[in-house]
Write a protein that holds these residues in place. Structure first.
Motif, PDB file in Angstrom:
ATOM      1  N   SER A  58       0.846  -1.195   0.000  1.00 41.95           N
ATOM      2  CA  SER A  58       0.000   0.000   0.000  1.00 41.95           C
ATOM      3  C   SER A  58       0.878   1.241   0.000  1.00 41.95           C
ATOM      4  O   SER A  58       1.804   1.366   0.795  1.00 41.95           O
ATOM      5  CB  SER A  58      -0.899  -0.002   1.243  1.00 41.95           C
ATOM      6  N   LYS A  59       0.582   2.176  -0.895  1.00 38.87           N
ATOM      7  CA  LYS A  59       1.460   3.330  -1.065  1.00 38.87           C
ATOM      8  C   LYS A  59       1.511   4.223   0.176  1.00 38.87           C
ATOM      9  O   LYS A  59       2.567   4.746   0.528  1.00 38.87           O
ATOM     10  CB  LYS A  59       1.020   4.140  -2.291  1.00 38.87           C
ATOM     11  N   ILE A  60       0.402   4.399   0.868  1.00 35.19           N
ATOM     12  CA  ILE A  60       0.432   5.245   2.061  1.00 35.19           C
ATOM     13  C   ILE A  60       1.331   4.616   3.121  1.00 35.19           C
ATOM     14  O   ILE A  60       2.043   5.323   3.850  1.00 35.19           O
ATOM     15  CB  ILE A  60      -0.990   5.496   2.618  1.00 35.19           C
ATOM     16  N   THR A  61       1.363   3.296   3.188  1.00 36.10           N
ATOM     17  CA  THR A  61       2.244   2.613   4.136  1.00 36.10           C
ATOM     18  C   THR A  61       3.710   2.856   3.783  1.00 36.10           C
ATOM     19  O   THR A  61       4.550   3.064   4.666  1.00 36.10           O
ATOM     20  CB  THR A  61       1.947   1.103   4.139  1.00 36.10           C
ATOM     21  N   VAL A  62       4.004   2.840   2.493  1.00 35.26           N
ATOM     22  CA  VAL A  62       5.368   3.122   2.036  1.00 35.26           C
ATOM     23  C   VAL A  62       5.786   4.528   2.439  1.00 35.26           C
ATOM     24  O   VAL A  62       6.897   4.748   2.953  1.00 35.26           O
ATOM     25  CB  VAL A  62       5.471   2.953   0.507  1.00 35.26           C
ATOM     26  N   GLY A 118      -2.570  -1.346  -4.828  1.00 32.18           N
ATOM     27  CA  GLY A 118      -2.061  -0.647  -3.654  1.00 32.18           C
ATOM     28  C   GLY A 118      -2.285   0.849  -3.743  1.00 32.18           C
ATOM     29  O   GLY A 118      -1.963   1.597  -2.819  1.00 32.18           O
ATOM     30  N   PHE A 119      -2.849   1.313  -4.862  1.00 30.32           N
ATOM     31  CA  PHE A 119      -3.132   2.727  -5.063  1.00 30.32           C
ATOM     32  C   PHE A 119      -4.444   3.122  -4.386  1.00 30.32           C
ATOM     33  O   PHE A 119      -5.246   2.276  -3.997  1.00 30.32           O
ATOM     34  CB  PHE A 119      -3.257   3.053  -6.557  1.00 30.32           C
ATOM     35  N   ALA A 120      -4.670   4.429  -4.299  1.00 30.72           N
ATOM     36  CA  ALA A 120      -5.949   4.937  -3.812  1.00 30.72           C
ATOM     37  C   ALA A 120      -7.029   4.719  -4.868  1.00 30.72           C
ATOM     38  O   ALA A 120      -6.735   4.503  -6.048  1.00 30.72           O
ATOM     39  CB  ALA A 120      -5.835   6.423  -3.481  1.00 30.72           C
ATOM     40  N   ARG A 121      -8.276   4.801  -4.444  1.00 33.91           N
ATOM     41  CA  ARG A 121      -9.400   4.574  -5.344  1.00 33.91           C
ATOM     42  C   ARG A 121      -9.365   5.492  -6.563  1.00 33.91           C
ATOM     43  O   ARG A 121      -9.608   5.044  -7.697  1.00 33.91           O
ATOM     44  CB  ARG A 121     -10.711   4.754  -4.575  1.00 33.91           C
ATOM     45  N   ALA A 122      -9.063   6.758  -6.368  1.00 33.40           N
ATOM     46  CA  ALA A 122      -9.073   7.692  -7.502  1.00 33.40           C
ATOM     47  C   ALA A 122      -8.067   7.277  -8.563  1.00 33.40           C
ATOM     48  O   ALA A 122      -8.344   7.372  -9.766  1.00 33.40           O
ATOM     49  CB  ALA A 122      -8.766   9.110  -7.016  1.00 33.40           C
TER      50      ALA A 122
END
Length: 231
Positions: A58-62, A118-122
């Motif tokens: 998940s990108k936010i975790t990175v 792993g990206f956000a919905r948008a």
């Protein structure tokens, strides 16, 4: 007799069904620069190496790991998603050759297909729109839909719960191009966890992370599922 049919197939997007030509690294560099990380610096090189090593997470975790403070991580993630979305809108994304046909074949065989990211919905929606893939799969999921992203099992389990396609997680097949995809599938208890060699990680990394199969491309997945069911 135990039913070994794999009627739920959970597929990663970037690197597995979608080729983005290094857009993740480009978007990261844009986001990092906006937070004061100088391109070409040792700090930039170290952070970029971490991004490469954690492809699939998940990108936010990175970004939490890279920048520490939650406000910085969220700012970096927002800049990243914006930059990636602009690159996608610019036409710099394609399907892995044969991916659409393979997904259509899986569904024609009566399997439920879920696309995960792993990206956000948008950003996920931007990719689907760029490829005209809305409606191609039965369901699409991002980390916010499931609770946690990879390597946790949440995306796979959310796919099972939301589709009700199977009554046993052992009848789920997972495919992805990173060790994080493999760990997510094995943690969920999926019956088949296939690594593909069209993305970030090599065969050794995929097998160490728990891949039961390693395929040159996800286009070979339908035949791999059929072979598994007949074994």
């Amino acid at each position: 007799m135990t039913d070994s049919s794999l009627n739920l197939v959970v597929l990663d997007m970037a690197g597995t069904t979608v080729a983005d030509g290094g857009l993740v690294e480009q978007a990261f560099s844009t986001a990092a620069e906006k937070l004061g990380v100088e391109p070409g610096s040792a700090d930039h090189a170290a952070k970029l190496r971490y991004v490469r090593d954690t492809m699939g997470e998940s990108k936010i975790t990175v970004f939490r790991a890279l920048f520490g403070a939650e406000d910085l991580a969220r700012a970096a993630n927002a800049h990243f998603e914006q930059a990636y979305g602009e690159l996608v809108a610019g036409g710099l994304i394609t399907e892995i050759p044969g991916a659409r046909a393979a997904i259509e074949r899986l569904r024609s065989e009566g399997r439920t297909v879920v696309l995960t990211t792993g990206f956000a919905r948008a950003t996920q929606d931007a990719i689907l729109a760029a490829l005209d893939w809305h409606g191609l799969a039965d369901l699409t999921l991002c980390p916010a839909d499931a609770g946690r992203g990879r390597p946790y099992p949440d995306l796979v389990l959310a796919a099972l719960l939301r589709t009700a396609a199977v009554d046993d997680v052992a009848r789920v097949a997972v495919a992805g191009d990173t060790a994080y995809d493999m760990r997510s599938g094995t943690s969920a208890g999926a019956g088949l966890v296939a690594g593909v060699l069209t993305g970030a990680h090599d065969e050794q990394a995929l097998r160490v992370a728990g891949a039961t199969h390693v395929l040159p491309s996800m286009t070979e997945l339908p035949d791999a599922l059929a072979a598994y069911e007949q074994s």
